[in-house]
Design a protein around this motif. Sequence first.
Motif, PDB file in Angstrom:
ATOM      1  N   GLN A  42     -47.821 -14.182  -5.147  1.00 58.28           N
ATOM      2  CA  GLN A  42     -46.968 -13.328  -5.446  1.00 58.28           C
ATOM      3  C   GLN A  42     -46.915 -11.910  -4.611  1.00 58.28           C
ATOM      4  OE1 GLN A  42     -45.904 -12.305  -9.663  1.00 58.28           O
ATOM      5  NE2 GLN A  42     -46.372 -14.457 -10.106  1.00 58.28           N
ATOM      6  N   GLY A  43     -45.846 -10.937  -4.613  1.00 54.08           N
ATOM      7  CA  GLY A  43     -45.938  -9.696  -3.688  1.00 54.08           C
ATOM      8  C   GLY A  43     -46.793  -8.743  -4.650  1.00 54.08           C
ATOM      9  N   LEU A  44     -46.579  -7.388  -4.175  1.00 55.76           N
ATOM     10  CA  LEU A  44     -47.452  -6.681  -4.657  1.00 55.76           C
ATOM     11  C   LEU A  44     -46.595  -5.589  -5.846  1.00 55.76           C
ATOM     12  CD1 LEU A  44     -48.530  -4.983  -1.249  1.00 55.76           C
ATOM     13  CD2 LEU A  44     -49.612  -6.135  -2.813  1.00 55.76           C
TER      14      LEU A  44
ATOM     15  N   ALA B  93     -40.662  -3.187   2.003  1.00 51.13           N
ATOM     16  CA  ALA B  93     -40.748  -2.505   1.077  1.00 51.13           C
ATOM     17  C   ALA B  93     -39.522  -1.381   1.090  1.00 51.13           C
ATOM     18  CB  ALA B  93     -42.299  -1.635   0.673  1.00 51.13           C
ATOM     19  N   SER B  94     -39.032  -0.815  -0.021  1.00 53.52           N
ATOM     20  CA  SER B  94     -38.079   0.135   0.210  1.00 53.52           C
ATOM     21  C   SER B  94     -38.641   1.489  -0.777  1.00 53.52           C
ATOM     22  CB  SER B  94     -36.742  -0.257   0.049  1.00 53.52           C
ATOM     23  OG  SER B  94     -36.534  -0.680  -1.372  1.00 53.52           O
ATOM     24  N   ARG B  95     -37.936   2.602  -0.605  1.00 48.89           N
ATOM     25  CA  ARG B  95     -38.302   3.751  -1.287  1.00 48.89           C
ATOM     26  C   ARG B  95     -36.854   4.706  -1.385  1.00 48.89           C
ATOM     27  NH1 ARG B  95     -40.031   8.974  -0.562  1.00 48.89           N
ATOM     28  NH2 ARG B  95     -39.894   8.661   1.789  1.00 48.89           N
ATOM     29  N   PHE B 107     -42.026  -3.522  -3.401  1.00 45.79           N
ATOM     30  CA  PHE B 107     -42.433  -4.319  -2.410  1.00 45.79           C
ATOM     31  C   PHE B 107     -41.782  -5.666  -2.721  1.00 45.79           C
ATOM     32  CE2 PHE B 107     -45.800  -3.183   0.489  1.00 45.79           C
ATOM     33  CZ  PHE B 107     -45.992  -1.930  -0.079  1.00 45.79           C
ATOM     34  N   GLY B 108     -41.209  -6.248  -1.816  1.00 52.52           N
ATOM     35  CA  GLY B 108     -40.650  -7.708  -2.006  1.00 52.52           C
ATOM     36  C   GLY B 108     -41.739  -8.923  -2.113  1.00 52.52           C
TER      37      GLY B 108
END
Lengths: 115, 116
Positions: A42-44, B93-95, B107-108
């Motif tokens: 899985q991701g973080l 990732a996005s913010r 995070f994806g």
Amino acid sequence: AQSVTQLGSHVSVSEGALVLLRCNYSSSVPPYLFWYVQYPNQGLQLLLKYTSAATLVKGINGFEAEFKKSETSFHLTKPSAHMSDAAEYFCAVSGSNFGNEKLTFGTGTRLTIIP
Amino acid sequence: EPEVTQTPSHQVTQMGQEVILRCVPISNHLYFYWYRQILGQKVEFLVSFYNNEISEKSEIFDDQFSVERPDGSNFTLKIRSTKLEDSAMYFCASRGGGGLGTDTQYFGPGTRLTVL
């Protein structure tokens, strides 16, 4: 520049025992500190974060961490381990520079829970 | 709850081929990132992107890499000529835009790239 050191690449605890995962940071600016968890394949997922408010931060799944500036530490704890806590845990730091707040990760700690 | 999505989940390619990894960030977020994790190693920053341009890139992000936000929703990472050492899990990732370090990077699930 920022960096993070996680002591112990592998930690094993018995179910119901205290979990303590260590993280020390280095930062030339006031740090923003994070703990992420990665379950297998899985991701973080964010567990908790310190962003210069309260030094004791509570997160999801019963985890908490305390920011100690004098010790440059941000250790993660949980009073009683559960089998579902088995995962890899990453400590990360970012600076307070506007706009380019990349995360610098530690090498991770794999937590194993012994039944 | 909004989440970051990535496609494909696993990409296998031959050395020297071009690959494009796709990400759909959370819709109202303004900052976008790519990280990678080589098997057994720590997560490493590749590039950050804001206002349609690169904000910062690491030394890993050489001329073989590029990023694009082609349509206001997707965020892509292109590797022009893949090498064996590009094999890794790539995370997007996005913010949001809440200011100095107060927002979280989400995070994806990652794309596992295997270069043969």
